[in-house]
Design a protein around this motif. Structure first.
Motif, PDB file in Angstrom:
ATOM      1  N   LEU A  26      -0.702   5.750 -12.990  1.00 48.35           N
ATOM      2  CA  LEU A  26       0.259   5.326 -11.971  1.00 48.35           C
ATOM      3  C   LEU A  26       0.479   6.420 -10.934  1.00 48.35           C
ATOM      4  CD1 LEU A  26       1.971   2.903 -11.232  1.00 48.35           C
ATOM      5  CD2 LEU A  26       3.868   3.905 -12.525  1.00 48.35           C
ATOM      6  N   TYR A  56      -1.988   6.050  -8.266  1.00 47.44           N
ATOM      7  CA  TYR A  56      -1.617   4.987  -7.327  1.00 47.44           C
ATOM      8  C   TYR A  56      -0.572   5.503  -6.346  1.00 47.44           C
ATOM      9  CZ  TYR A  56      -3.805   1.176 -10.065  1.00 47.44           C
ATOM     10  OH  TYR A  56      -4.674   0.338 -10.704  1.00 47.44           O
ATOM     11  N   LYS A  68       0.881  -2.158 -12.395  1.00 52.32           N
ATOM     12  CA  LYS A  68       0.717  -1.155 -11.329  1.00 52.32           C
ATOM     13  C   LYS A  68       0.496  -1.838  -9.991  1.00 52.32           C
ATOM     14  CE  LYS A  68      -1.497   2.045 -14.427  1.00 52.32           C
ATOM     15  NZ  LYS A  68      -2.790   2.552 -14.852  1.00 52.32           N
ATOM     16  N   SER A 106       2.911  -1.422  -6.798  1.00 51.11           N
ATOM     17  CA  SER A 106       2.389  -0.926  -5.512  1.00 51.11           C
ATOM     18  C   SER A 106       2.658  -1.930  -4.401  1.00 51.11           C
ATOM     19  CB  SER A 106       0.897  -0.672  -5.604  1.00 51.11           C
ATOM     20  OG  SER A 106       0.549  -0.117  -6.818  1.00 51.11           O
ATOM     21  N   TRP A 140      -6.038  -0.264  -6.608  1.00 56.52           N
ATOM     22  CA  TRP A 140      -5.845  -1.392  -7.519  1.00 56.52           C
ATOM     23  C   TRP A 140      -7.059  -2.319  -7.521  1.00 56.52           C
ATOM     24  CZ3 TRP A 140      -6.144  -6.348  -5.572  1.00 56.52           C
ATOM     25  CH2 TRP A 140      -6.107  -6.448  -4.161  1.00 56.52           C
TER      26      TRP A 140
END
Lengths: 475, 546, 462
Positions: free
Chosen positions: B523, B526, C154, C158, C218
């Motif tokens: 994470l 990200y 995730k 995001s 992603w």
């Protein structure tokens, strides 16, 4: 039959033949034979077509016949234009014969033969297109399009070849393709459309752009040539290959660079690139000498042949950059003979190597047990070292004399390199003919078959008659 | 005309190659020799007529120059060709009658084509034709030798020599923009590097002559059969070199180093040849060394004649060939048969001495008004060598056997050769005193040589050690090979394979590893990406707005 | 009124299809294939109505209908139908429930239709929010790995972050206009910070949904780690739609800020190219490789768009279109590549595949070569078209070509694995239907390569 259709056929026939090769019957042994026969027939038909094309020529060698204009309209009006003149036809003819000989040399029992033959024919199709291309778009398509079939051909021929070496080799080629693409995009944008290649020099570019364009074209073609430091990758891959067809395709790719440069490189280039010309020539000569020494050092005849080929590739490259156009056709005739001789030598060498591996005998003295192969090999070696049994010798003489006209030391170095290459080739040939101690009855080596022998003799005759007249088959 | 001669010879050569039964080999080879005689007769008639003519065949008309075949008939060319015709005929008849030659017919064809090549070389008027036929002569010499071991070094040396000639001719063509040999003298005006050209030409020609420093391949030829060798110095590459020397003379003479080089090389070659001829025990080897002396002599003789080949020079050449035939018959009758035939040997000795005398005579005749010391020197050397040879041969004749029909071959040949020698020397003003002096020296030296005792070890050591071959290998070939290896290692191996390419692949691997590490961060990865994206875009937007 | 209802038929047919799927799931015994058939039919009907009412729309202040939007939607629908057809095979083989999947697919298409047609930033925001949630739900349908659950979370997180940014921008726009046409003029009157926030939040959000760097993280996981039907959705369906929306915004909103946005386009474009090339070389999963290839293509497109010329937008549209056409073919091949009932994702399991399945391998190679941009395949034409627009900036041109060179090893690795490694596994048979699909597709692509008039027609629409 119109010349345009003939040209189309010459370009596309190998591809059609390739599709037939793919569809050849899948029986265990007959698969190999069917595919090989199909490929041979395809290339032979192409040779006949080219001979027929030759007969359409009248007198002037500059006459371009059969311009096929295929309009391919996108917003930028791309037109594919193909045309043949004597210069291109000589190259194409030589390549067809070389590939024909290469197919003859492909082993009959190999399982991946279909793949080898198919991609060889695809490569041939694009090579024909390359030689006949007149506009930059079709030229680029064939220039870049040759690379994938060549890659697959090499991998099919030797799947155990080291990835890194192959990667480096093709990295060179693709970088060249990218540079050429960039140059052509710039040209097409300036001209707002497709351009005939010979007319590029008449297009007006800004100074900076012309450096990028001509520099890009120059580098793109150079990356195909075995000039230091680009020749190392080519040497590494060539050494590992045993399939003669793949070797022929790979080793004669530099000649496509020679063709393009001879044809299209203008006499008036930007000053910045012209300043680099002496450095480039020095690099060429140094590489020639290194390649010539390389041939002398290695005792393996295959390596000697490769280095010999590199020396002559660089000779043609040096000749191309001379500020004169008078030796253009001499280069073409010399390349024609060179293609034939080189192909035959590679095939014979490959056959000897195969037999050596099969029987467990060393290569030394192997020709003592192969009379037909021995005769052919020595004839081609004699022709290759520059003896006057072909137009190779005469045309090389004129090319070298033109080099001497511009620089004595360059000419001397060139002759020195040619001498070393010739000596190493001849020495290699003698090694193969050295008498061994084993009695004749103990050795069971297969000589070349009668068909291959006849083809070699025929090619030798073609070369021999070309002493009298290089294009004796044009009538 | 010469073009007709060429055509007839070509036809004879082609017909000789036709595949027939082995039984007819002798007939065909004999017939070929006879036909060549007939053609020679026509040639002589043309020579006597003394007409000038030229015939040109354009082979390839290209943008910069035409490649053509010239056949120029001129008195000078006829004089040049004459000795080769005679020698070829003699060799062809010898070949026809020699019983151990398995391929008489093919050999006859080779002789004819060889003669044809020499004629084309002499009568040619352009560089390409010259080069072509020099190379053809070299190829044919390999066909004469027919032994891989013997011919290997010969072909390599000749290749190097031919490339040297190629260099010079290409240079001339480049500067003169003209392929005509007649323009060769203009090079001095338009070009430069006269010394360079001279050295390259002499390097090439010295290899072909087999001069001192370049004799390695020549001596290697002793592995071949003698009946394939005896005519080689007089019909093959050496003679091509002699012809080229005459043709290249205009550009060689402008270099001040040319004449001293010729003198020194001739002397050194003669000395080396003398030592070798004296110390070697086999006739074949003696012949090889002796020919070195003869070559040196011929070159020097030509130099003294200002490189003007005249009829007397041709005569000397033929006489030298006869001398080599005598050597050949010595070998055939003594070493080959391993039992001597006394009448034949006696006749051979007589012929040898007679021929040698004739050579000395002709040479002295050439310089009767201005006798040079070196001719005396050569005569003494010849004398010494022949005397020693005769001593060695005659003392070695131990086993005598009764005459056989085949033995009469040698006897008849010797008788014929003696007559032929007398015929050649039938000219005016015989210098009898020269001949007598020569005979006297010969006898004296023969007597003296009885006291020379050459031990077996001396012979063995000298013959088997090739000093100069070793020198060339150690000082030139090996360093070149090592230099090449070093360059390959430095440039290919170290610079490219171990530096440049590993750097590239290392960078690639590092990038991939870094990327994988970052992407494993989960994470936070990200979040980092998004933050980075927002911040960068803000920064760039604001900066450009300002 | 009736007209407005008619103009909504394109969207309402999708809703109707959702109901149809639910009903078939509840009442019908026939199962998975029925759901897919209904969904495909619904999409086709929707596309038909979109074509029928190509220049008519409901709520004209918020939505628009033009040839561009119609074309985009039709392409989207085409890709969706292909995707559903392929997915149906997967579901049948896996014997998994497809109701949820089909419903989500239809909902996604519905939202895409709205996203394509809208001209209002607020509407776009809400549609994207819903879209993000739906995509999250779709990701969660995947049963392939536990890790995917984390990826889905995730992704949602995001997306929420991006949308929050955008939400703030919308707050700034509340005093002005939400319409694309007037947005730029309003933003230019604002302070630097606000203007930057508004423009960049829009820009970054769009990049996120498109999957361009640095918001690409992603995408590769969604494509690769999920089940094949879910992964293929991300690879095939929403891309052209989002790209079309991005181009609309580019033309109407970003163009006046060309000077400011140019360096950002360049930086993100370069980043996409570099990360795409490195990523493709770094991974051994075939779907991931293609996802990084997509990232590279986006990078090229962004670089071309950085020139801010009218032709650039059209060129990138064609480029993406061609890319997606080729990706359909790639995914047909991927759907055919199975080992012991499982679809192959790891490149190592593809060793020697060509020995057993030569036709599928050959077509995959064909598509790969087209994707590389090597002539004489169709990819070359679109690439040429693109690079024609960056001629002014030589270094951009060389950078794009450098990226192409960096990506080549990844392509050749796939080809080498399939063809030149020793046969290691016994691969499952490929369905006959897939062979037919491949043949049809190859013929179509080859015809396009020889006669690219289809693209010319689109030029006139633009």
């Amino acid at each position: 039959m119109s010349v345009g259709i003939l040209l189309c056929l010459v370009i596309l026939l190998p591809l059609i033949g390739g599709l037939f090769v793919l569809n050849a019957k899948d029986a265990v042994v007959s698969n190999a034979k069917n595919a090989r026969h199909t490929a041979l027939l395809t290339v032979f038909s192409n040779i006949l077509l080219i001979l027929f094309l030759f007969s359409h020529f009248q007198s002037a060698e500059n006459q371009t016949l059969g311009l096929i204009d295929i309009s391919f309209a996108l917003t930028n009006k791309i037109e594919f234009i193909f045309g043949a003149d004597l210069f291109a036809l000589v190259f194409v003819f030589g390549v067809q014969i070389a590939v024909f000989v290469g197919i003859l040399g492909v082993k009959k029992e190999v399982q991946s033969q279909k793949g080898v033959l198919f991609f060889a024919l695809c490569y041939l199709c694009l090579t024909n297109g390359y030689f006949f291309a007149r506009d930059i778009c079709s030229f680029y398509i064939c220039f870049c399009g040759q690379l994938f079939p060549l890659y697959m051909l090499i991998c099919f021929a030797n799947s155990e070849i080291q990835n890194t070496k192959l990667f480096y080799l093709f990295a060179h080629y693709f970088i060249g393709a990218a540079l050429l693409f960039a140059s052509f995009v710039l040209i097409m944008h300036t001209k707002q459309g497709d351009v005939l290649i010979e007319k590029i020099s008449s297009v007006h570019f800004s100074h900076q752009k012309s450096i990028y364009i001509w520099g890009g074209i120059f580098l793109a073609l150079m990356l195909r040539m075995p000039v230091w430091p680009f020749y190392h990758a080519l040497t590494s891959v060539s050494v590992k290959l045993t399939n003669p067809l793949a070797l022929i395709a790979l080793n004669f790719l530099p000649l496509s660079g020679v063709y393009a440069l001879t044809r299209y490189w203008p006499l008036d280039i930007p000053v910045e690139i012209e300043l680099l010309s002496p450095i480039f020539q020095i690099l060429c000569i140094v590489t020639m000498l290194v390649a010539a020494f390389g041939g002398l050092i290695y005792s393996n005849t295959a390596q000697k042949i490769h280095h010999y080929i590199f020396v002559y590739d660089l000779l043609y490259l040096l000749a191309v950059f001379l500020p004169t156009d008078v030796i253009r056709m001499n280069i073409a005739y010399s390349v024609f003979s060179f293609l034939l001789m080189g192909a035959c030598l590679i095939v014979l060498q490959s056959h000897m190597q195969t037999q050596s591996l099969k029987t467990g005998l060393a290569l030394k003295g192997i020709l003592c047990h192969m009379p037909k192969a021995s005769l052919c090999y020595f004839l081609f070696v004699l022709a290759a070292i520059g003896l006057p049994v072909s137009a190779f010798f005469w045309n090389n003489f004129l090319i070298v004399s033109e080099i001497f006209n511009y620089h004595l030391y360059a000419g001397t170095a060139v002759i020195f390199a040619m001498t070393l290459a010739a000596v190493s080739l001849l020495e290699g040939a003698y090694e193969l003919k050295t008498q061994t101690c084993l009695p004749q009855t103990q050795i069971k080596i297969k000589d070349i078959d009668i068909f291959s022998f006849c083809v070699c003799v025929l090619i030798m005759s073609v070369l021999l008659v070309s002493v009298v007249r290089p294009l004796w088959f044009v009538f | 005309m010469l073009n007709e001669t060429v055509l007839y010879l070509f036809l004879i050569g082609v017909v000789s190659l036709v595949h027939t039964n082995r039984r007819y080999d002798f007939l065909l080879s004999f017939a070929a020799a006879v036909f060549v005689c007939v053609v020679f007769g026509a040639f002589l008639l043309d020579f006597k007529t003394g007409l000038d003519s030229s015939y040109t065949l354009v082979l390839d008309a290209s943008q910069n120059t035409n490649i053509k075949l010239d056949i120029i008939s001129s008195p000078q060319n006829y004089i040049l060709i004459l000795p080769f015709f005679v020698m070829t005929i003699l060799a062809m008849f010898n070949n026809a009658f020699f019983k151990y030659e398995p391929n008489k017919k093919n050999m006859a064809a080779c002789f004819v084509f060889n003669l044809l090549s020499l004629i084309m070389l002499i009568s040619g008027h352009n560089f390409i034709q010259m080069m072509t036929f020099v190379l053809v002569v070299d190829i044919l010499s390999q066909l004469f030798i027919r032994d891989m071991r013997a011919g290997r070094l010969c072909s390599l040396y000749n290749l190097v020599s031919d490339m040297g000639l190629f260099l010079v001719l290409a240079m001339l063509e480049g500067k003169l923009s003209n392929l005509d040999v007649g323009n060769i003298s203009h090079y001095y005006e338009t070009g430069k590097h006269r010394d360079f050209i001279m050295f390259v030409v002499m390097f090439s020609l010295c290899i072909k002559f087999g001069f001192f420093l370049f004799q390695g391949y020549w001596l290697d030829l002793k592995k071949a059969k003698f009946h394939n060798l005896y005519f080689l110095p007089y019909l093959s590459s050496s003679m091509a070199a002699l012809i080229l020397l005459v043709k290249f003379y205009p550009i060689l003479v402008v270099s001040p180093s040319f004449l001293p080089l010729v003198n020194w090389l001739s002397v050194l070659t003669a000395v080396f040849g003398t030592i070798g001829a004296v110390l070697s025990s086999k006739i074949k080897e003696k012949f090889m060394y002796f020919n070195m002396i003869v070559m040196a002599f011929l070159v020097k003789l030509l130099e003294r004649l200002d490189f003007q080949w005249n009829i007397y020079f041709s005569t000397v050449l033929i006489l030298c060939f006869i001398l080599s035939m005598c050597f050949y018959y010595f070998h055939y009758d003594i070493e080959r048969k391993q039992a001597a035939n006394k009448p034949a040997v006696f006749l051979e000795v007589l012929t040898t001495i007679g021929t040698a005398s004739a050579i000395v005579l002709q040479t002295s005749f050439l310089f009767s008004k201005n006798t040079s010391w070196w001719i005396l020197g050569f005569a003494l050397v010849l004398c010494f060598v022949l005397a020693l040879l005769c001593r060695q041969i005659l003392s070695g004749v131990k086993n005598v056997k009764p005459l056989k029909p085949t033995d009469f071959l040698s006897i008849s040949v010797m008788l014929f050769l003696n007559a032929f020698v007398l015929f050649l020397c039938r000219g005016e003003a015989m210098q009898y005193w020269v001949v007598l002096l020569f005979w006297a020296c010969l006898m004296f030296v023969y007597y003296l040589t009885g006291f020379i005792n050459i031990t077996k070890t001396q012979e063995f050591e000298f013959q088997d050690v090739d000093f100069l071959g070793v020198f060339l290998r150690k000082c030139f070939i090996t360093p070149f090979k090592k230099a090449g290896l070093l360059i390959n290692i430095l440039t290919d191996f170290i610079l490219l394979e171990r530096t440049f390419f590993p750097l590239l692949s290392g960078a690639n691997i590092w990038l991939i590893r870094t990327y994988r590490k970052i992407s494993r961060m989960g994470l936070s990865y990200y979040f980092l990406c998004m933050l980075f994206g927002f911040l960068i875009s803000f920064y760039l937007f604001i900066r450009s707005k300002q | 009124m009736i007209e407005n209802i008619l103009y909504t038929l394109s969207e309402s047919s999708l809703i109707a299809s959702v109901i149809g799927v639910l009903m078939s799931a509840l009442f019908s015994q026939e199962g998975k294939k029925t759901c897919f058939k209904i969904a495909e039919a619904g999409i086709l009907v929707s596309a038909f109505f979109a074509l029928l009412f190509y220049n008519k729309t409901f709520l004209e202040g918020f939505f628009t209908a033009s040839w561009q939007t119609t074309l985009t939607y039709c392409l989207c629908a085409l890709f969706a139908v292909c995707w559903l057809w392929l997915s149906s095979k997967w579901f049948v083989k896996q014997d998994a429930s497809s109701t949820r999947f089909c419903i989500l697919a239809l909902l996604l298409m519905f939202l895409l239709s709205l996203i394509i047609k809208t001209t209002n930033v607020l509407v776009l925001f809400f549609c994207l929010a819903l879209f993000g949630l739906t995509q999250y739900a779709l990701l969660k349908t995947s049963t392939s790995s536990e890790g995917l659950y984390h990826y889905a979370v995730k992704y949602l997180f995001s997306a929420l972050v991006c949308l929050v940014f955008w939400g703030c921008a919308l707050y700034f726009l509340s005093t002005g206009s939400y319409d694309y046409g007037t947005l730029a003029a309003f933003v230019q009157t604002q302070s630097s910070f606000k203007a930057a926030w508004i423009v960049l939040s829009l820009f970054c959000c769009m990049l996120f949904f498109i999957g361009a760097a640095p918001f690409h993280f992603w995408y590769a996981d969604a494509v690769s780690a999920s089940d094949l039907p879910v992964g293929s959705y991300f690879a095939l369906v929403p891309n052209i739609a989002f790209w079309s929306v991005f181009l609309s915004l580019y033309d109407k909103v970003f163009m006046p800020f060309a000077q400011n946005l140019k360096p950002i386009f360049v930086v993100f474009g370069c980043l996409s190219i570099v990360l795409g090339a490195i990523g493709a070389n770094a991974t051994r999963f075939i779907r991931k490789i293609f996802s990084f290839v997509y990232l590279y293509q986006l990078g090229v497109a962004l670089l071309v768009l950085s020139t801010f010329r009218a032709q650039s937008a059209f060129a990138t549209y064609i480029y993406m279109e061609v890319y997606l056409f080729l990706m359909i073919g790639v995914y047909v091949c991927l759907f055919g590549m199975r080992l012991n009932g499982e679809h192959i994702n790891n490149l190592s399991f593809l060793k020697g595949y060509a020995f057993m399945r030569p036709y599928v391998s050959a077509t995959l190679v064909f598509y790969i070569l087209s994707l590389t941009g090597l002539p004489p395949f169709i990819g070359f034409i679109s690439q040429f078209f693109m690079l024609f627009n960056v001629y002014q900036s030589l270094w951009l041109l060389y950078l794009i070509l450098a990226g192409f060179l960096m990506l080549l090893p990844a392509y050749f690795r796939i080809i080498q694995t399939i063809y030149f490694f020793k046969k290691g596994y016994h691969f499952d048979r490929v369905e006959f239907g897939l062979y037919i699909a491949l043949i049809v597709h190859i013929v179509f692509v080859s015809v396009l390569a020889v006669k690219p008039n289809f693209f010319m027609i689109q030029a006139s629409l633009f």
